[in-house]
Design a protein around this motif. Structure first.
Motif, PDB file in Angstrom:
ATOM      1  N   GLU A 167       0.830  -1.203   0.000  1.00 18.16           N
ATOM      2  CA  GLU A 167       0.000   0.000   0.000  1.00 18.16           C
ATOM      3  C   GLU A 167       0.867   1.256   0.000  1.00 18.16           C
ATOM      4  O   GLU A 167       0.554   2.246  -0.670  1.00 18.16           O
ATOM      5  CB  GLU A 167      -0.919   0.015   1.224  1.00 18.16           C
ATOM      6  N   GLU A 171      -0.326   3.462  -3.166  1.00 24.08           N
ATOM      7  CA  GLU A 171      -1.383   4.439  -2.953  1.00 24.08           C
ATOM      8  C   GLU A 171      -0.991   5.895  -3.177  1.00 24.08           C
ATOM      9  O   GLU A 171      -1.859   6.711  -3.504  1.00 24.08           O
ATOM     10  CB  GLU A 171      -2.005   4.217  -1.575  1.00 24.08           C
ATOM     11  N   SER A 238      -5.906  -2.282   0.385  1.00 18.55           N
ATOM     12  CA  SER A 238      -5.818  -3.309   1.416  1.00 18.55           C
ATOM     13  C   SER A 238      -6.802  -4.452   1.190  1.00 18.55           C
ATOM     14  O   SER A 238      -6.477  -5.627   1.415  1.00 18.55           O
ATOM     15  CB  SER A 238      -6.044  -2.699   2.804  1.00 18.55           C
TER      16      SER A 238
END
Length: 328
Positions: A167, A171, A238
């Motif tokens: 992540e 992200e 996630s």
């Protein structure tokens, strides 16, 4: 055999499941064909199959797997175990007012589809597998297998299994990361033979370090990329990565199915340039034992991982021919 019909427009629905809700897109009427995507994708990966299956006389339904898109995204990582994803598929079939379905999956969706057929043969009467071959549960614990791969480098599955790590890479720039990930495993943009393998991460590095730097693959338009990126920018990663983080749990849950074959009528389509096909060639060779109902097997020359998007016409042809061969 279902009769060809004029395809209606696709419609979006949300249905209740053990996850809470599953978002789906459906088109057509007839025998139900449930389409299950992989990582990092969504129902949209089947956009070029929905109208074709509908026109051929099927009720084609593409879902957002739990953790993706508009489907529920449980916080507990154990909510992404295979047993729960299979029950989501069963719940979708029943919520649509059907008793049985053909299930077709790509990438992780292939594994989910195979296990849906294995665990619930009363619901899933046939199974189509794209890109990732069926291999029965068995052998050492998965995390141990992946940790042993790559020598000084780290296999991408191990990288994905550590909560928060991927992540942190993805992200901050979801769109750019997805573009690189799709390109890395597409036939027309993947790294040349001999280049560092994007399935592995250098110690202290990231997956992105090995992504190609050219343009998008031919199958992916800027508008398509916007759709994928928009979903993950909204949901985060996630939920999608939870599937990788439950593999040891699956290994424990499915101990009673060690070596079990999937016996329903089946199809396998793979890309000749896809590592999922080449690394798992032994699994394909074992199909007379592990997939005894196999009716159609095609490995497409010059094709990478995103098979139903890279080679839409061929995949649609093989899918509709196989579906037409099934008893109704």
């Amino acid at each position: 055999m279902p009769q060809p019909s004029r395809a209606t427009d696709a419609t979006h629905r949300v249905v209740p499941t053990p996850a809470g809700r599953i978002h789906l897109v459906e088109q057509g009427a007839g025998p139900l064909v449930l389409l299950v995507h992989g990582f990092p994708e969504s129902w949209y990966s089947w956009r070029r199959q929905l109208p074709v299956l509908a026109a051929a006389g099927y009720r084609a339904v593409a879902i957002d797997v739990r953790g993706y898109g508009r489907s529920s995204k449980p916080a507990d990582v154990t909510a992404y175990r295979m047993l729960d994803l299979v029950e989501d598929n069963v719940a979708v079939v029943h919520a649509l007012g059907e008793r049985t379905a053909v299930v077709v999956g790509h990438d992780w969706g292939s594994t989910i589809a195979a296990n849906s057929a294995l665990l619930r043969p009363d619901v899933f009467r046939a199974v189509g597998l794209l890109s990732v071959p069926y291999a029965p549960r068995g052998g050492p614990r998965p995390s141990e297998v992946f940790a042993s791969m790559g020598g000084e480098e780290e296999f991408y599955v191990s990288y994905f299994q550590e909560p928060g790590r991927a992540e942190a890479e993805i992200e901050p720039d979801v769109r750019g990361w997805l573009a690189g990930f799709y390109a890395a495993f597409s036939a027309d943009t993947m790294p040349a033979p001999g280049a560092p393998d994007p399935h592995f991460v250098s110690r202290g590095g990231t997956l992105r370090d090995r992504f190609p730097t050219g343009g998008l693959p031919a199958w992916l338009s800027e508008a398509d990329l916007d759709v994928y990126a928009g979903e993950f920018e909204r949901t985060g990663l996630s939920g999608a990565l939870g599937r990788y983080r439950c593999m040891d749990q699956d290994w424990e849950d499915l101990a009673g199915f060690d070596g079990a074959p999937v016996t329903q009528p089946s199809l396998f389509l793979g890309g000749a340039l896809d590592a999922s096909t080449t690394w798992l060639a032994a699994a394909i060779d074992a199909y007379p034992t592990t997939l005894p109902g196999l009716r159609s097997l095609h490995v497409l020359d010059g094709c990478g991982h995103w098979i139903q998007q890279e080679r839409t016409e061929e995949v649609n042809h093989h899918l509709t021919d196989w579906l037409a061969s099934l008893p109704t």
